[in-house]
Motif scaffolding. Structure first.
Motif, PDB file in Angstrom:
ATOM      1  N   MET A   1       0.829  -1.204   0.000  1.00 31.16           N
ATOM      2  CA  MET A   1       0.000   0.000   0.000  1.00 31.16           C
ATOM      3  C   MET A   1       0.865   1.256   0.000  1.00 31.16           C
ATOM      4  O   MET A   1       0.578   2.229  -0.721  1.00 31.16           O
ATOM      5  CB  MET A   1      -0.929  -0.020   1.209  1.00 31.16           C
ATOM      6  CG  MET A   1      -1.917   1.124   1.265  1.00 31.16           C
ATOM      7  SD  MET A   1      -3.150   0.938   2.594  1.00 31.16           S
ATOM      8  CE  MET A   1      -4.371  -0.088   1.783  1.00 31.16           C
ATOM      9  N   ALA A   2       1.946   1.234   0.780  1.00 31.45           N
ATOM     10  CA  ALA A   2       2.851   2.378   0.826  1.00 31.45           C
ATOM     11  C   ALA A   2       3.544   2.582  -0.513  1.00 31.45           C
ATOM     12  O   ALA A   2       3.730   3.721  -0.971  1.00 31.45           O
ATOM     13  CB  ALA A   2       3.882   2.181   1.934  1.00 31.45           C
ATOM     14  N   LEU A   3       3.928   1.481  -1.156  1.00 37.12           N
ATOM     15  CA  LEU A   3       4.581   1.562  -2.469  1.00 37.12           C
ATOM     16  C   LEU A   3       3.666   2.218  -3.481  1.00 37.12           C
ATOM     17  O   LEU A   3       4.069   3.163  -4.189  1.00 37.12           O
ATOM     18  CB  LEU A   3       4.959   0.157  -2.932  1.00 37.12           C
ATOM     19  CG  LEU A   3       5.298  -0.010  -4.425  1.00 37.12           C
ATOM     20  CD1 LEU A   3       6.535   0.802  -4.792  1.00 37.12           C
ATOM     21  CD2 LEU A   3       5.498  -1.488  -4.760  1.00 37.12           C
ATOM     22  N   TRP A   4       2.435   1.770  -3.568  1.00 34.60           N
ATOM     23  CA  TRP A   4       1.532   2.282  -4.586  1.00 34.60           C
ATOM     24  C   TRP A   4       1.126   3.727  -4.339  1.00 34.60           C
ATOM     25  O   TRP A   4       0.986   4.506  -5.288  1.00 34.60           O
ATOM     26  CB  TRP A   4       0.285   1.389  -4.678  1.00 34.60           C
ATOM     27  CG  TRP A   4       0.520   0.168  -5.501  1.00 34.60           C
ATOM     28  CD1 TRP A   4       0.688  -1.118  -5.064  1.00 34.60           C
ATOM     29  CD2 TRP A   4       0.640   0.113  -6.929  1.00 34.60           C
ATOM     30  NE1 TRP A   4       0.907  -1.964  -6.114  1.00 34.60           N
ATOM     31  CE2 TRP A   4       0.878  -1.237  -7.281  1.00 34.60           C
ATOM     32  CE3 TRP A   4       0.574   1.066  -7.935  1.00 34.60           C
ATOM     33  CZ2 TRP A   4       1.044  -1.643  -8.594  1.00 34.60           C
ATOM     34  CZ3 TRP A   4       0.740   0.659  -9.249  1.00 34.60           C
ATOM     35  CH2 TRP A   4       0.975  -0.676  -9.577  1.00 34.60           C
ATOM     36  N   ARG A   5       0.950   4.112  -3.061  1.00 31.24           N
ATOM     37  CA  ARG A   5       0.536   5.490  -2.793  1.00 31.24           C
ATOM     38  C   ARG A   5       1.611   6.470  -3.231  1.00 31.24           C
ATOM     39  O   ARG A   5       1.311   7.574  -3.697  1.00 31.24           O
ATOM     40  CB  ARG A   5       0.179   5.692  -1.319  1.00 31.24           C
ATOM     41  CG  ARG A   5       1.349   5.638  -0.368  1.00 31.24           C
ATOM     42  CD  ARG A   5       0.943   5.800   1.095  1.00 31.24           C
ATOM     43  NE  ARG A   5       0.655   7.193   1.417  1.00 31.24           N
ATOM     44  CZ  ARG A   5       0.303   7.606   2.635  1.00 31.24           C
ATOM     45  NH1 ARG A   5       0.181   6.728   3.615  1.00 31.24           N
ATOM     46  NH2 ARG A   5       0.079   8.891   2.860  1.00 31.24           N
ATOM     47  N   ASN A   6       2.878   6.088  -3.096  1.00 27.83           N
ATOM     48  CA  ASN A   6       3.974   6.966  -3.501  1.00 27.83           C
ATOM     49  C   ASN A   6       4.256   6.888  -4.997  1.00 27.83           C
ATOM     50  O   ASN A   6       4.465   7.920  -5.644  1.00 27.83           O
ATOM     51  CB  ASN A   6       5.234   6.608  -2.712  1.00 27.83           C
ATOM     52  CG  ASN A   6       5.211   7.127  -1.297  1.00 27.83           C
ATOM     53  OD1 ASN A   6       5.557   8.267  -1.025  1.00 27.83           O
ATOM     54  ND2 ASN A   6       4.781   6.281  -0.363  1.00 27.83           N
ATOM     55  N   GLY A   7       4.269   5.678  -5.541  1.00 31.67           N
ATOM     56  CA  GLY A   7       4.530   5.523  -6.968  1.00 31.67           C
ATOM     57  C   GLY A   7       3.473   6.183  -7.827  1.00 31.67           C
ATOM     58  O   GLY A   7       3.785   6.889  -8.802  1.00 31.67           O
ATOM     59  N   ALA A   8       2.204   5.980  -7.473  1.00 32.87           N
ATOM     60  CA  ALA A   8       1.114   6.578  -8.240  1.00 32.87           C
ATOM     61  C   ALA A   8       1.121   8.097  -8.123  1.00 32.87           C
ATOM     62  O   ALA A   8       0.921   8.813  -9.118  1.00 32.87           O
ATOM     63  CB  ALA A   8      -0.224   6.016  -7.763  1.00 32.87           C
ATOM     64  N   ALA A   9       1.371   8.601  -6.918  1.00 32.42           N
ATOM     65  CA  ALA A   9       1.418  10.055  -6.729  1.00 32.42           C
ATOM     66  C   ALA A   9       2.558  10.671  -7.532  1.00 32.42           C
ATOM     67  O   ALA A   9       2.404  11.749  -8.129  1.00 32.42           O
ATOM     68  CB  ALA A   9       1.571  10.383  -5.247  1.00 32.42           C
ATOM     69  N   ALA A  10       3.712  10.012  -7.552  1.00 32.52           N
ATOM     70  CA  ALA A  10       4.854  10.517  -8.326  1.00 32.52           C
ATOM     71  C   ALA A  10       4.518  10.578  -9.808  1.00 32.52           C
ATOM     72  O   ALA A  10       4.855  11.556 -10.499  1.00 32.52           O
ATOM     73  CB  ALA A  10       6.073   9.636  -8.089  1.00 32.52           C
ATOM     74  N   ALA A  11       3.857   9.548 -10.312  1.00 31.22           N
ATOM     75  CA  ALA A  11       3.488   9.515 -11.735  1.00 31.22           C
ATOM     76  C   ALA A  11       2.506  10.632 -12.078  1.00 31.22           C
ATOM     77  O   ALA A  11       2.626  11.289 -13.124  1.00 31.22           O
ATOM     78  CB  ALA A  11       2.890   8.154 -12.082  1.00 31.22           C
ATOM     79  N   VAL A  12       1.534  10.857 -11.200  1.00 32.48           N
ATOM     80  CA  VAL A  12       0.530  11.908 -11.440  1.00 32.48           C
ATOM     81  C   VAL A  12       1.183  13.288 -11.433  1.00 32.48           C
ATOM     82  O   VAL A  12       0.914  14.128 -12.301  1.00 32.48           O
ATOM     83  CB  VAL A  12      -0.590  11.834 -10.384  1.00 32.48           C
ATOM     84  CG1 VAL A  12      -1.494  13.065 -10.465  1.00 32.48           C
ATOM     85  CG2 VAL A  12      -1.405  10.568 -10.563  1.00 32.48           C
ATOM     86  N   LEU A  13       2.052  13.540 -10.464  1.00 31.16           N
ATOM     87  CA  LEU A  13       2.683  14.861 -10.344  1.00 31.16           C
ATOM     88  C   LEU A  13       3.737  15.113 -11.407  1.00 31.16           C
ATOM     89  O   LEU A  13       4.026  16.265 -11.737  1.00 31.16           O
ATOM     90  CB  LEU A  13       3.312  15.003  -8.953  1.00 31.16           C
ATOM     91  CG  LEU A  13       2.335  15.065  -7.769  1.00 31.16           C
ATOM     92  CD1 LEU A  13       3.093  15.019  -6.451  1.00 31.16           C
ATOM     93  CD2 LEU A  13       1.481  16.320  -7.841  1.00 31.16           C
ATOM     94  N   ALA A  14       4.328  14.057 -11.938  1.00 34.93           N
ATOM     95  CA  ALA A  14       5.396  14.213 -12.934  1.00 34.93           C
ATOM     96  C   ALA A  14       4.879  14.849 -14.224  1.00 34.93           C
ATOM     97  O   ALA A  14       5.607  15.622 -14.874  1.00 34.93           O
ATOM     98  CB  ALA A  14       6.038  12.869 -13.238  1.00 34.93           C
ATOM     99  N   VAL A  15       3.644  14.559 -14.583  1.00 31.48           N
ATOM    100  CA  VAL A  15       3.101  15.051 -15.860  1.00 31.48           C
ATOM    101  C   VAL A  15       3.048  16.583 -15.903  1.00 31.48           C
ATOM    102  O   VAL A  15       3.645  17.201 -16.800  1.00 31.48           O
ATOM    103  CB  VAL A  15       1.711  14.435 -16.128  1.00 31.48           C
ATOM    104  CG1 VAL A  15       1.098  15.044 -17.393  1.00 31.48           C
ATOM    105  CG2 VAL A  15       1.813  12.928 -16.254  1.00 31.48           C
ATOM    106  N   PRO A  16       2.366  17.246 -14.978  1.00 25.47           N
ATOM    107  CA  PRO A  16       2.347  18.722 -15.046  1.00 25.47           C
ATOM    108  C   PRO A  16       3.715  19.343 -14.788  1.00 25.47           C
ATOM    109  O   PRO A  16       4.003  20.434 -15.301  1.00 25.47           O
ATOM    110  CB  PRO A  16       1.349  19.116 -13.963  1.00 25.47           C
ATOM    111  CG  PRO A  16       1.321  17.957 -13.017  1.00 25.47           C
ATOM    112  CD  PRO A  16       1.529  16.762 -13.863  1.00 25.47           C
ATOM    113  N   THR A  17       4.546  18.674 -14.005  1.00 29.84           N
ATOM    114  CA  THR A  17       5.884  19.205 -13.723  1.00 29.84           C
ATOM    115  C   THR A  17       6.721  19.258 -14.991  1.00 29.84           C
ATOM    116  O   THR A  17       7.389  20.266 -15.272  1.00 29.84           O
ATOM    117  CB  THR A  17       6.602  18.343 -12.661  1.00 29.84           C
ATOM    118  OG1 THR A  17       5.820  18.337 -11.459  1.00 29.84           O
ATOM    119  CG2 THR A  17       7.978  18.901 -12.353  1.00 29.84           C
TER     120      THR A  17
END
Length: 290
Positions: free
Chosen positions: A31-47
């Protein structure tokens, strides 16, 4: 804007403990892995859309502090998320959220001085924590271990907050948060593989819990707090996080049926008083021109 971000961040992190406790079918590390990995992927796009060289221009200093923050965050999640499965949401959250005490201690070691209202505010805020938990660190061996894990999670959260504040001096929120969450996810992936925890194959309920935790706690909660680090400073942000304690307790009562004692409401008021003193104590006194 700062006030709205603070509210969003508090609501987001308050949902973390209850969500973790509500979906025991998903292993903690997964659960910890996915919450961080998914958040990183989402934030990477607009960045990247905003600056295609955002991650290429990160300096050695910025990578160092981001790496420290990401490592501390990964270990924090291990401690905190296991504690949510072993002790009550209210007690575990309270012990994690006293990270402001550790920040003051760490800063004092670095010869950072604070005005007296800051220390009074910290003492009052901790009194509020004690009122909420009822001076009870848990019943039984498993609960005590959960409480100790939560306490360790608070120390790691303080390190994460201080390192993040250092990185955020020269990094925008998107670049820092994406990089930090990516490092955290990579460390958690290694831990999952080492201990043999699955990283996929969950049922629909499990995936719903992961998505809910990612959106509420990671994208809304942690990212809002990371943005506030530059504007408010690590100590004020860590004190704001104290409001997660009554928030998590109330959510656990509504959705998990965990009883919220009356002291929770009194504790919230006491924490707010402490927060005001801490914020005001960090404002330099005005000087009168002569």
């Amino acid at each position: 804007m700062t006030f709205l971000l603070a509210i969003a961040g508090i609501l987001g992190v308050s949902a973390s403990g209850p969500i973790i406790a509500a979906f025991p079918g998903v292993p903690v590390l997964s659960m910890a892995l996915w919450r961080n990995g998914a958040a990183a992927a989402v934030l990477a796009v607009p960045t990247i859309q905003k600056n295609k060289r955002a991650f290429l221009d990160i300096t050695t200093r910025e990578w160092f502090y981001t790496g420290v923050a990401g490592t501390a965050l990964a270990l924090h999640f291990v401690c905190f998320m296991y504690s949510m499965r072993m002790t009550s949401v209210a007690a575990g959250t309270a012990l994690v959220c006293i990270q402001g005490v550790w920040i003051v201690l760490f800063q004092a070691i670095r010869k950072v001085s604070y005005r007296m209202p800051v220390f009074f505010g910290m003492a009052i805020a901790i009194l509020g924590v004690l009122l909420i938990t009822g001076l009870d660190l848990g019943q039984g061996r498993e609960a005590i271990i959960g409480d100790l894990l939560a306490l360790a999670g608070g120390v790691l959260a303080a390190i994460y907050t201080l390192a993040g504040a250092a990185a955020r001096r020269t990094m925008n929120t998107g670049t820092y948060a994406t990089s930090c969450y990516t490092i955290t996810a990579a460390i958690l992936l290694v831990l999952c593989l080492l201990v043999g925890q699955p990283i996929w194959g969950f049922d629909a309920t499990g995936w719903f819990g992961i998505i809910l935790l990612t959106v509420c706690a990671q994208l809304l909660g942690h990212t809002a707090m990371n943005h506030l680090l530059d504007a408010l400073g690590p100590l004020t942000v860590s004190t704001l996080i104290l409001l997660e304690i009554p928030g998590a307790a109330l959510l656990a009562a509504v959705f998990l049926g965990q009883v919220v004692p009356a002291a929770t409401y009194l504790g919230l008021a006491v924490i707010l008083v402490g927060l005001v003193l801490i914020v005001r104590g960090q404002v330099p006194p005005k000087t009168v021109a002569t």
